[in-house]
Design a protein around this motif. Structure first.
Motif, PDB file in Angstrom:
ATOM      1  N   PRO A 179      42.339  29.301  41.188  1.00  0.00           N
ATOM      2  CA  PRO A 179      41.147  30.151  41.278  1.00  0.00           C
ATOM      3  C   PRO A 179      41.547  31.625  41.195  1.00  0.00           C
ATOM      4  CG  PRO A 179      41.388  28.763  43.250  1.00  0.00           C
ATOM      5  CD  PRO A 179      42.599  28.566  42.412  1.00  0.00           C
ATOM      6  N   HIS A 180      40.800  32.379  40.426  1.00  0.00           N
ATOM      7  CA  HIS A 180      41.026  33.806  40.277  1.00  0.00           C
ATOM      8  C   HIS A 180      39.716  34.552  40.517  1.00  0.00           C
ATOM      9  CE1 HIS A 180      44.672  32.539  38.210  1.00  0.00           C
ATOM     10  NE2 HIS A 180      45.066  33.798  38.139  1.00  0.00           N
ATOM     11  N   THR A 181      39.838  35.808  40.927  1.00  0.00           N
ATOM     12  CA  THR A 181      38.688  36.693  40.990  1.00  0.00           C
ATOM     13  C   THR A 181      38.872  37.739  39.900  1.00  0.00           C
ATOM     14  OG1 THR A 181      38.504  36.357  43.366  1.00  0.00           O
ATOM     15  CG2 THR A 181      37.310  38.219  42.448  1.00  0.00           C
ATOM     16  N   VAL A 182      37.831  37.905  39.087  1.00  0.00           N
ATOM     17  CA  VAL A 182      37.856  38.853  37.977  1.00  0.00           C
ATOM     18  C   VAL A 182      36.934  40.007  38.353  1.00  0.00           C
ATOM     19  CG1 VAL A 182      37.442  39.143  35.510  1.00  0.00           C
ATOM     20  CG2 VAL A 182      38.201  36.914  36.391  1.00  0.00           C
ATOM     21  N   TYR A 183      37.466  41.229  38.333  1.00  0.00           N
ATOM     22  CA  TYR A 183      36.710  42.414  38.740  1.00  0.00           C
ATOM     23  C   TYR A 183      36.328  43.252  37.529  1.00  0.00           C
ATOM     24  CZ  TYR A 183      38.530  41.271  43.354  1.00  0.00           C
ATOM     25  OH  TYR A 183      38.844  40.620  44.527  1.00  0.00           O
ATOM     26  N   TYR A 184      35.079  43.711  37.525  1.00  0.00           N
ATOM     27  CA  TYR A 184      34.550  44.539  36.449  1.00  0.00           C
ATOM     28  C   TYR A 184      34.031  45.856  37.011  1.00  0.00           C
ATOM     29  CZ  TYR A 184      34.370  40.298  33.600  1.00  0.00           C
ATOM     30  OH  TYR A 184      34.693  39.173  32.898  1.00  0.00           O
ATOM     31  N   ALA A 185      34.126  46.906  36.217  1.00  0.00           N
ATOM     32  CA  ALA A 185      33.435  48.172  36.482  1.00  0.00           C
ATOM     33  C   ALA A 185      32.424  48.285  35.353  1.00  0.00           C
ATOM     34  CB  ALA A 185      34.406  49.352  36.465  1.00  0.00           C
ATOM     35  N   GLY A 186      31.152  48.096  35.674  1.00  0.00           N
ATOM     36  CA  GLY A 186      30.140  47.984  34.629  1.00  0.00           C
ATOM     37  C   GLY A 186      30.426  46.709  33.857  1.00  0.00           C
ATOM     38  N   ASN A 187      30.584  46.842  32.553  1.00  0.00           N
ATOM     39  CA  ASN A 187      30.921  45.653  31.750  1.00  0.00           C
ATOM     40  C   ASN A 187      32.368  45.681  31.279  1.00  0.00           C
ATOM     41  OD1 ASN A 187      30.710  47.686  29.913  1.00  0.00           O
ATOM     42  ND2 ASN A 187      29.301  46.652  28.546  1.00  0.00           N
ATOM     43  N   MET A 204      28.153  53.216  30.248  1.00  0.00           N
ATOM     44  CA  MET A 204      28.466  52.297  31.315  1.00  0.00           C
ATOM     45  C   MET A 204      27.626  52.641  32.521  1.00  0.00           C
ATOM     46  SD  MET A 204      32.210  51.280  32.744  1.00  0.00           S
ATOM     47  CE  MET A 204      32.535  52.762  33.645  1.00  0.00           C
ATOM     48  N   ASP A 205      27.195  51.617  33.262  1.00  0.00           N
ATOM     49  CA  ASP A 205      26.293  51.854  34.372  1.00  0.00           C
ATOM     50  C   ASP A 205      26.998  52.144  35.688  1.00  0.00           C
ATOM     51  OD1 ASP A 205      27.241  49.398  35.089  1.00  0.00           O
ATOM     52  OD2 ASP A 205      25.386  48.329  34.674  1.00  0.00           O
ATOM     53  N   GLY A 206      28.319  51.984  35.790  1.00  0.00           N
ATOM     54  CA  GLY A 206      29.050  52.322  36.995  1.00  0.00           C
ATOM     55  C   GLY A 206      29.054  51.229  38.055  1.00  0.00           C
ATOM     56  N   LYS A 207      28.291  50.159  37.886  1.00  0.00           N
ATOM     57  CA  LYS A 207      28.274  49.069  38.855  1.00  0.00           C
ATOM     58  C   LYS A 207      29.597  48.326  38.832  1.00  0.00           C
ATOM     59  CE  LYS A 207      25.005  46.449  37.580  1.00  0.00           C
ATOM     60  NZ  LYS A 207      23.975  45.444  37.411  1.00  0.00           N
ATOM     61  N   THR A 208      30.019  47.888  40.015  1.00  0.00           N
ATOM     62  CA  THR A 208      31.185  47.025  40.063  1.00  0.00           C
ATOM     63  C   THR A 208      30.708  45.621  40.397  1.00  0.00           C
ATOM     64  OG1 THR A 208      31.570  47.547  42.388  1.00  0.00           O
ATOM     65  CG2 THR A 208      32.766  48.867  40.765  1.00  0.00           C
ATOM     66  N   SER A 209      31.389  44.648  39.838  1.00  0.00           N
ATOM     67  CA  SER A 209      31.027  43.266  40.100  1.00  0.00           C
ATOM     68  C   SER A 209      32.281  42.412  40.033  1.00  0.00           C
ATOM     69  CB  SER A 209      29.985  42.782  39.091  1.00  0.00           C
ATOM     70  OG  SER A 209      30.506  42.863  37.780  1.00  0.00           O
ATOM     71  N   ARG A 210      32.140  41.184  40.476  1.00  0.00           N
ATOM     72  CA  ARG A 210      33.273  40.265  40.408  1.00  0.00           C
ATOM     73  C   ARG A 210      32.773  38.880  40.062  1.00  0.00           C
ATOM     74  NH1 ARG A 210      35.331  39.456  46.559  1.00  0.00           N
ATOM     75  NH2 ARG A 210      33.810  37.851  47.018  1.00  0.00           N
ATOM     76  N   MET A 211      33.693  38.084  39.561  1.00  0.00           N
ATOM     77  CA  MET A 211      33.360  36.743  39.111  1.00  0.00           C
ATOM     78  C   MET A 211      34.525  35.821  39.470  1.00  0.00           C
ATOM     79  SD  MET A 211      32.755  35.714  35.151  1.00  0.00           S
ATOM     80  CE  MET A 211      34.333  35.074  34.677  1.00  0.00           C
ATOM     81  N   GLU A 212      34.222  34.607  39.830  1.00  0.00           N
ATOM     82  CA  GLU A 212      35.253  33.613  40.124  1.00  0.00           C
ATOM     83  C   GLU A 212      35.518  32.806  38.857  1.00  0.00           C
ATOM     84  OE1 GLU A 212      36.645  33.705  43.207  1.00  0.00           O
ATOM     85  OE2 GLU A 212      35.226  35.323  43.629  1.00  0.00           O
ATOM     86  N   ALA A 213      36.796  32.469  38.624  1.00  0.00           N
ATOM     87  CA  ALA A 213      37.149  31.692  37.433  1.00  0.00           C
ATOM     88  C   ALA A 213      38.443  30.922  37.679  1.00  0.00           C
ATOM     89  CB  ALA A 213      37.313  32.616  36.232  1.00  0.00           C
ATOM     90  N   GLU A 214      38.572  29.794  37.021  1.00  0.00           N
ATOM     91  CA  GLU A 214      39.824  29.042  37.023  1.00  0.00           C
ATOM     92  C   GLU A 214      40.636  29.530  35.831  1.00  0.00           C
ATOM     93  OE1 GLU A 214      41.294  26.273  38.808  1.00  0.00           O
ATOM     94  OE2 GLU A 214      39.830  26.821  40.340  1.00  0.00           O
ATOM     95  N   LEU A 215      41.786  30.135  36.092  1.00  0.00           N
ATOM     96  CA  LEU A 215      42.647  30.669  35.038  1.00  0.00           C
ATOM     97  C   LEU A 215      44.081  30.213  35.274  1.00  0.00           C
ATOM     98  CD1 LEU A 215      41.287  34.327  35.034  1.00  0.00           C
ATOM     99  CD2 LEU A 215      40.702  32.519  33.416  1.00  0.00           C
ATOM    100  N   PHE A 216      44.895  30.290  34.232  1.00  0.00           N
ATOM    101  CA  PHE A 216      46.304  29.936  34.364  1.00  0.00           C
ATOM    102  C   PHE A 216      47.045  31.123  34.959  1.00  0.00           C
ATOM    103  CE2 PHE A 216      50.684  29.458  33.062  1.00  0.00           C
ATOM    104  CZ  PHE A 216      50.931  28.127  33.360  1.00  0.00           C
ATOM    105  N   CYS A 217      47.728  30.900  36.087  1.00  0.00           N
ATOM    106  CA  CYS A 217      48.509  31.951  36.741  1.00  0.00           C
ATOM    107  C   CYS A 217      49.968  31.823  36.317  1.00  0.00           C
ATOM    108  CB  CYS A 217      48.392  31.833  38.257  1.00  0.00           C
ATOM    109  SG  CYS A 217      49.412  33.037  39.139  1.00  0.00           S
ATOM    110  N   LEU A 218      50.534  32.907  35.819  1.00  0.00           N
ATOM    111  CA  LEU A 218      51.931  32.896  35.383  1.00  0.00           C
ATOM    112  C   LEU A 218      52.883  32.763  36.560  1.00  0.00           C
ATOM    113  CD1 LEU A 218      51.756  35.688  32.671  1.00  0.00           C
ATOM    114  CD2 LEU A 218      51.868  33.222  32.307  1.00  0.00           C
ATOM    115  N   HIS A 219      52.475  33.250  37.736  1.00  0.00           N
ATOM    116  CA  HIS A 219      53.338  33.156  38.917  1.00  0.00           C
ATOM    117  C   HIS A 219      53.311  31.747  39.513  1.00  0.00           C
ATOM    118  CE1 HIS A 219      53.078  37.344  38.235  1.00  0.00           C
ATOM    119  NE2 HIS A 219      53.668  37.710  39.349  1.00  0.00           N
TER     120      HIS A 219
END
Length: 108
Positions: free
Chosen positions: A22-30, A1-16
């Motif tokens: 709209p949701h933000t999805v956060y990654y550490a590397g991949n 893993m390269d250690g980079k953090t990134s984020r992505m915007e996505a439309e997802l179903f929220c249970l609440h």
């Protein structure tokens, strides 16, 4: 893993919210780390140990149901079952090892 953090915007179903938001999805590397609903602020953190636990439970379930699934295949198409069996017997251990290696690589 390269250690980079990134984020992505996505439309997802929220249970609440009980709807697509709209949701933000956060990654550490991949590797997926957490998901946050931008409308209500609820977050889901992804815990790798829980994923492995769930994988182990799924794997055990697959082992326990294998005889039933093989019987259904046998009843469905005897010729196809018999012809595929030698290859499946040889490749199954390799496929299991590969599956476990992939899970462990994601852990690193």
């Amino acid at each position: 893993m390269d250690g980079k953090t990134s984020r992505m915007e996505a439309e997802l179903f929220c249970l609440h919210c009980n709807k697509e938001t709209p949701h933000t999805v956060y990654y550490a590397g991949n590797i997926l780390k957490r998901i946050k609903c931008e409308e209500c602020g609820s977050e889901i953190e992804i815990r790798r140990e829980k994923l492995l636990e769930n994988y182990a439970l799924d794997f055990i379930e697959r082992i326990l149901t294998k005889p039933y699934r093989m019987t259904k295949e046998l009843e469905g198409d005897l010729k196809k079952f018999i012809l595929s069996l030698p290859i499946r017997i040889v490749t199954k251990p390799y496929r299991i090892v590969k599956e476990v290696e992939d899970i462990l690589k994601k852990e690193e």
